[in-house]
Enzyme design. Structure first.
Site, PDB file in Angstrom:
ATOM      1  N   HIS A  71      44.521  51.510  40.784  1.00 41.51           N
ATOM      2  CA  HIS A  71      43.155  52.127  41.278  1.00 41.51           C
ATOM      3  C   HIS A  71      43.046  52.235  42.916  1.00 41.51           C
ATOM      4  O   HIS A  71      43.688  51.281  43.508  1.00 41.51           O
ATOM      5  CB  HIS A  71      41.760  51.170  40.481  1.00 41.51           C
ATOM      6  CG  HIS A  71      41.658  50.221  40.910  1.00 41.51           C
ATOM      7  ND1 HIS A  71      42.084  49.242  40.118  1.00 41.51           N
ATOM      8  CD2 HIS A  71      41.103  49.333  42.041  1.00 41.51           C
ATOM      9  CE1 HIS A  71      41.694  47.913  40.682  1.00 41.51           C
ATOM     10  NE2 HIS A  71      41.301  48.142  42.040  1.00 41.51           N
TER      11      HIS A  71
HETATM   12  P1  TYD Z   1      39.859  45.757  37.673  1.00 40.71           P
HETATM   13  O1  TYD Z   1      39.413  45.675  38.823  1.00 40.71           O
HETATM   14  O2  TYD Z   1      40.182  47.091  37.079  1.00 40.71           O
HETATM   15  O3  TYD Z   1      41.043  44.799  37.496  1.00 40.71           O
HETATM   16  P2  TYD Z   1      42.579  44.892  37.917  1.00 40.71           P
HETATM   17  O4  TYD Z   1      42.377  45.455  39.404  1.00 40.71           O
HETATM   18  O5  TYD Z   1      43.191  43.534  38.143  1.00 40.71           O
HETATM   19  O6  TYD Z   1      43.313  45.672  37.102  1.00 40.71           O
HETATM   20  O7  TYD Z   1      39.011  45.065  36.586  1.00 40.71           O
HETATM   21  C1  TYD Z   1      39.004  44.751  35.202  1.00 40.71           C
HETATM   22  C2  TYD Z   1      37.948  44.889  34.502  1.00 40.71           C
HETATM   23  O8  TYD Z   1      36.724  43.729  34.948  1.00 40.71           O
HETATM   24  C3  TYD Z   1      37.256  46.212  34.389  1.00 40.71           C
HETATM   25  O9  TYD Z   1      36.688  46.447  33.241  1.00 40.71           O
HETATM   26  C4  TYD Z   1      36.088  45.970  35.361  1.00 40.71           C
HETATM   27  C5  TYD Z   1      35.776  44.458  35.363  1.00 40.71           C
HETATM   28  N1  TYD Z   1      34.999  43.697  36.663  1.00 40.71           N
HETATM   29  C6  TYD Z   1      34.113  43.268  36.541  1.00 40.71           C
HETATM   30  O10 TYD Z   1      33.145  43.253  35.767  1.00 40.71           O
HETATM   31  N2  TYD Z   1      33.467  42.636  37.633  1.00 40.71           N
HETATM   32  C7  TYD Z   1      34.432  42.426  38.807  1.00 40.71           C
HETATM   33  O11 TYD Z   1      33.832  42.028  39.811  1.00 40.71           O
HETATM   34  C8  TYD Z   1      35.602  42.995  38.761  1.00 40.71           C
HETATM   35  C9  TYD Z   1      36.414  42.947  39.976  1.00 40.71           C
HETATM   36  C10 TYD Z   1      36.122  43.421  37.435  1.00 40.71           C
END
Ligand code: TYD
Length: 142
Positions: free
Chosen positions: A56
């Site tokens: 992302h």
């Molecule tokens: P995501 O940022 O997509 O993780 P990564 O970059 O490691 O793939 O986040 C994973 C999940 O966690 C997504 O459903 C959003 C949630 N999330 C929160 O609820 N709060 C937060 O502060 C973060 C960073 C993610």
């Protein structure tokens, strides 16, 4: 761009105080060592070896990423250039303020990725589709 060497990210040495036979302490301060105020800290744990996360970009969010333990490959892209950074020591940080696409790969199991971020969690700040990202970044460049 957010660095002075033409790269769209900045690598920093996080301040480190080592004590003989007693380990090391690392620290950074908002506005002094990193160019934004921190509203949120999150960390990713318990990841098996050879796992990809990320996939992302963020539109507005500024972040400092660092690996507290282990070894993680950080792949960044601005849609034109790709960059690879190995995070393998707790005093190496990457500051991202430009909307880069990011992927993270766990080279060692249980590596801990920690992120200091400029904003509260906001799903509308994410771009999770690569084609959408390319359109977004093209429009941004004008
Ligand atoms: P995501 O940022 O997509 O993780 P990564 O970059 O490691 O793939 O986040 C994973 C999940 O966690 C997504 O459903 C959003 C949630 N999330 C929160 O609820 N709060 C937060 O502060 C973060 C960073 C993610």
């Amino acid at each position: 761009m957010n660095s002075d060497n033409g790269l769209p990210y900045k690598i920093i040495d996080i301040k480190r105080i080592s004590s003989e036979n007693e380990g090391a302490l690392q620290f950074f301060e908002s506005g002094k060592d990193i160019p934004f105020e921190i509203k949120r800290i999150y960390y990713i744990t318990d990841v098996p070896k050879n796992v990809w996360r990320g996939r992302h970009a963020h539109k507005k969010l500024h972040q400092l990423l660092f690996c507290l333990y282990g070894e993680i490959l950080l792949k960044l892209s601005d849609g034109t250039n790709d960059y690879e950074i190995i995070l393998n020591k707790p005093n190496k940080g990457v500051i991202i303020t430009y909307p880069l696409w990011r992927d993270m790969f766990w080279i060692k199991k249980d590596s801990v990725l920690c992120i200091a971020a400029s904003e509260f969690y906001d799903e509308t700040d994410y771009i999770r589709n690569y084609d959408e990202y390319i359109k977004y970044i093209s429009d941004l460049r004008g």
